[in-house]
Motif scaffolding. Sequence first.
Motif, PDB file in Angstrom:
ATOM      1  N   GLU A  29       0.831  -1.204   0.000  1.00 26.11           N
ATOM      2  CA  GLU A  29       0.000   0.000   0.000  1.00 26.11           C
ATOM      3  C   GLU A  29       0.865   1.254   0.000  1.00 26.11           C
ATOM      4  N   THR A  30       1.943   1.228   0.761  1.00 25.51           N
ATOM      5  CA  THR A  30       2.786   2.424   0.868  1.00 25.51           C
ATOM      6  C   THR A  30       3.819   2.500  -0.235  1.00 25.51           C
ATOM      7  N   GLY A  31       4.141   1.349  -0.850  1.00 27.57           N
ATOM      8  CA  GLY A  31       5.163   1.323  -1.879  1.00 27.57           C
ATOM      9  C   GLY A  31       6.561   1.444  -1.337  1.00 27.57           C
ATOM     10  N   LYS A  32       6.740   1.267  -0.039  1.00 27.64           N
ATOM     11  CA  LYS A  32       8.057   1.392   0.581  1.00 27.64           C
ATOM     12  C   LYS A  32       8.433   0.114   1.320  1.00 27.64           C
ATOM     13  N   LYS A  33       9.730  -0.105   1.414  1.00 24.19           N
ATOM     14  CA  LYS A  33      10.230  -1.248   2.169  1.00 24.19           C
ATOM     15  C   LYS A  33      10.608  -0.767   3.573  1.00 24.19           C
ATOM     16  N   ILE A  34       9.742  -1.068   4.521  1.00 26.91           N
ATOM     17  CA  ILE A  34       9.961  -0.675   5.913  1.00 26.91           C
ATOM     18  C   ILE A  34      10.125  -1.940   6.746  1.00 26.91           C
ATOM     19  N   LEU A  35      11.308  -2.154   7.268  1.00 25.41           N
ATOM     20  CA  LEU A  35      11.584  -3.324   8.094  1.00 25.41           C
ATOM     21  C   LEU A  35      11.078  -3.070   9.507  1.00 25.41           C
ATOM     22  N   LYS A  36      10.336  -4.040  10.053  1.00 22.84           N
ATOM     23  CA  LYS A  36       9.780  -3.880  11.399  1.00 22.84           C
ATOM     24  C   LYS A  36      10.408  -4.915  12.327  1.00 22.84           C
ATOM     25  N   CYS A  37      10.915  -4.427  13.445  1.00 26.42           N
ATOM     26  CA  CYS A  37      11.702  -5.253  14.352  1.00 26.42           C
ATOM     27  C   CYS A  37      11.275  -4.997  15.792  1.00 26.42           C
TER      28      CYS A  37
END
Length: 509
Positions: free
Chosen positions: A34-42
């Motif tokens: 949806e955002t078009g971004k690669k956001i790593l969640k940790c």
Amino acid sequence: MKKKLFGILSIVTLTIFAFSGCKNRGTTAENRNETGKKILKCSESFALETLNPHQDYQGWYTSIYGLTEALFIMNDQSSVEPMLAESAKADGNIWTIKLKEAASFSNGNTVTSDMVIRNLQNAGKTNSRFAYLKDCSYQILDDKTFTIETSEVYPTLLNDLASPELAIVDLDNSKDMGSQLVATGPFVVSSFEPGGTIKVKRNSSYWNGEVKLDGAEFYYMPEPDTSLMAMQNGEIDCYTGVTADAAEIFKNDPDTYKLVSIPATRLQFYILNKNRLDDSVRKAINLTIDTKAIETYLNGTVTSTDGPFDSSAPYGKVTKEPVDIEAAKALLEKDGYSLNADGYYEKDGQVLTINIAYYAARSLDTLATLMQEQLKTIGIKGTLTCEVDPDETYIATGDFDIALYCMIADKAGDPYYFISCTLAKGAPYNCGGFSNEKTQKLIDELKVTSNNDRRAELANEIVQTAIDEDAFGYVALFNKTTVMRNNVVNVFENCPFDFYFLNANTDMN
């Protein structure tokens, strides 16, 4: 009280987050589409209160988050490599360090000799563990070259300069470093809640190549079960510090998860009190303690070890005698002990009783119980004494037969730190009466020797002597265990040091 309440609320909030996220928000992959971004969640078990890397151990976490870098970096083989520095050369007690031409801060300002020197002096004033840096003499040779003169020959200076607490930041533009940090890492702060969530985004001006991720989010989850649930529910993509039970769950789903477990640098060990235990008793104890069995019981969280350092390190080449119950019993009987009706050895009417002192952290409570059970099998009675603060009690007083302790042994790819803390004359953890004149001379030589091969040779001889004299017992190195979704790569999962994680090559394929 406020901090404690905040921690409780954080746990509750994150637990709800972990349980309800899939229902309310969908999977993390869907959110990224949806955002078009690669956001790593940790997740992270430590609550960061300040972004100032020079304070206490805060630099470990600004390094984990990809915000800060030091002059040097530790690689997967525990060796020092240049980072912001290009090269370093020693001439006696004077080090000449050249900086990389491209090294710059996230605001575009160049990393200069003057700024590096000011950072090292600031860290020396701020952090007691690096206090010597404020007393060193510095000289700027040019914008990218400077010297550090120590009071005496200091061969491990580069190991220190790889410490994340010695991160280089733009002191002129960071203002309050506690909340506004301008540094050199591949990421910059997007939002920061002291004691809570921290979000970072790509440093668009990163000096050392392309940054693959758009950003990352680190949630404070002090309870390991919360991280497990969040991982299973798709709320996070990776974390370190995986428990044995969680590891089994991840192993059973290889289509979803990758699990990497390697021996790290934190050591479980025990000190045998030579002032209270005869040679034969200490030898019998070391012939009885089965570290392989302890490793099995602790179920993947530790790797048994012969010495304080990983055996792959050049300074980790020591050996100890294998477990031999019959030989242990023979030693005691030769020394005049005999088994009584209760199955315990005694001499002169006194049962052979060993006081095991420990503190209830880093699985030392479990280790104490396991050692007590193992000693019972050969007829030694063990009693357990638990203390809240070992450094203020049995370590300080020497009131123990066996003292359990846990500490980082290999702090920065060199053996001197641990050896000087445990085996040198007057060292804080040399509290069991170990004293060897030849060994002390070797320690003194190790302190000033620059040749790495000779340093390894010295370290191995020093530690081997402590083993042969049954002054210490080295049990296990804690494993660094990282879990990732199968699309996550390059989170320093093969590096034994805990203070690295996010980097420019971290990606979600």
